[in-house]
Write a protein that holds these residues in place. Structure first.
Motif, PDB file in Angstrom:
ATOM      1  N   LEU A  45      -9.532 -12.855  -3.423  1.00 43.63           N
ATOM      2  CA  LEU A  45      -8.315 -12.066  -3.255  1.00 43.63           C
ATOM      3  C   LEU A  45      -7.660 -12.422  -1.932  1.00 43.63           C
ATOM      4  N   SER A  46      -6.349 -12.665  -1.961  1.00 44.28           N
ATOM      5  CA  SER A  46      -5.667 -12.954  -0.703  1.00 44.28           C
ATOM      6  C   SER A  46      -4.943 -11.725  -0.163  1.00 44.28           C
ATOM      7  N   ASP A  47      -4.529 -10.818  -1.048  1.00 44.05           N
ATOM      8  CA  ASP A  47      -3.796  -9.644  -0.582  1.00 44.05           C
ATOM      9  C   ASP A  47      -3.930  -8.522  -1.605  1.00 44.05           C
ATOM     10  N   THR A  48      -4.034  -7.297  -1.117  1.00 41.51           N
ATOM     11  CA  THR A  48      -3.984  -6.108  -1.971  1.00 41.51           C
ATOM     12  C   THR A  48      -3.062  -5.113  -1.301  1.00 41.51           C
ATOM     13  N   ARG A  49      -2.286  -4.412  -2.114  1.00 41.93           N
ATOM     14  CA  ARG A  49      -1.434  -3.358  -1.554  1.00 41.93           C
ATOM     15  C   ARG A  49      -1.323  -2.228  -2.557  1.00 41.93           C
ATOM     16  N   ARG A  50      -1.196  -1.038  -2.033  1.00 41.34           N
ATOM     17  CA  ARG A  50      -1.087   0.152  -2.862  1.00 41.34           C
ATOM     18  C   ARG A  50       0.315   0.243  -3.439  1.00 41.34           C
ATOM     19  N   THR A  51       0.424   0.506  -4.738  1.00 40.88           N
ATOM     20  CA  THR A  51       1.737   0.596  -5.382  1.00 40.88           C
ATOM     21  C   THR A  51       2.156   2.028  -5.665  1.00 40.88           C
ATOM     22  N   ALA A  52       1.240   2.966  -5.575  1.00 39.94           N
ATOM     23  CA  ALA A  52       1.553   4.383  -5.791  1.00 39.94           C
ATOM     24  C   ALA A  52       0.545   5.210  -5.008  1.00 39.94           C
ATOM     25  N   ALA A  69      -3.498   3.149  -7.759  1.00 41.90           N
ATOM     26  CA  ALA A  69      -2.832   1.954  -8.255  1.00 41.90           C
ATOM     27  C   ALA A  69      -2.665   0.942  -7.128  1.00 41.90           C
ATOM     28  N   VAL A  70      -3.105  -0.288  -7.378  1.00 40.00           N
ATOM     29  CA  VAL A  70      -2.986  -1.360  -6.399  1.00 40.00           C
ATOM     30  C   VAL A  70      -2.466  -2.614  -7.089  1.00 40.00           C
TER      31      VAL A  70
END
Length: 75
Positions: A45-52, A69-70
């Motif tokens: 994985l290079s990047d994870t971000r929260r979407t909600a 949610a990510v």
């Protein structure tokens, strides 16, 4: 001891309730499997971000996440 608590269900054959599904001897293997899974997954994985925002379990007994949610970008 009037306030003693019986903690071993094998000593009391009349104890009501579901049987223990996970034995303590299974826990080291489960921890090892989770550690190996994350050791293999995280480098991919290079990047994870929260979407909600997080949703929590509504219960008097459990306090934890129900949903988070990510968005994941693979390396």
């Amino acid at each position: 001891m009037p306030f003693a608590t019986l903690t071993d269900s094998n000593d009391n054959p009349h104890r009501a309730g579901p049987p223990d599904l996970v034995d303590e001897s299974d826990l080291p293997l489960a921890r090892l499997e989770l550690r190996v899974m994350f050791e293999e997954l995280l480098p991919r994985l290079s990047d994870t971000r929260r979407t909600a925002g997080p949703r929590y379990v509504r219960s008097n007994f459990v306090n934890g996440l129900k949903e988070l949610a990510v968005e994941v970008t693979l390396a």
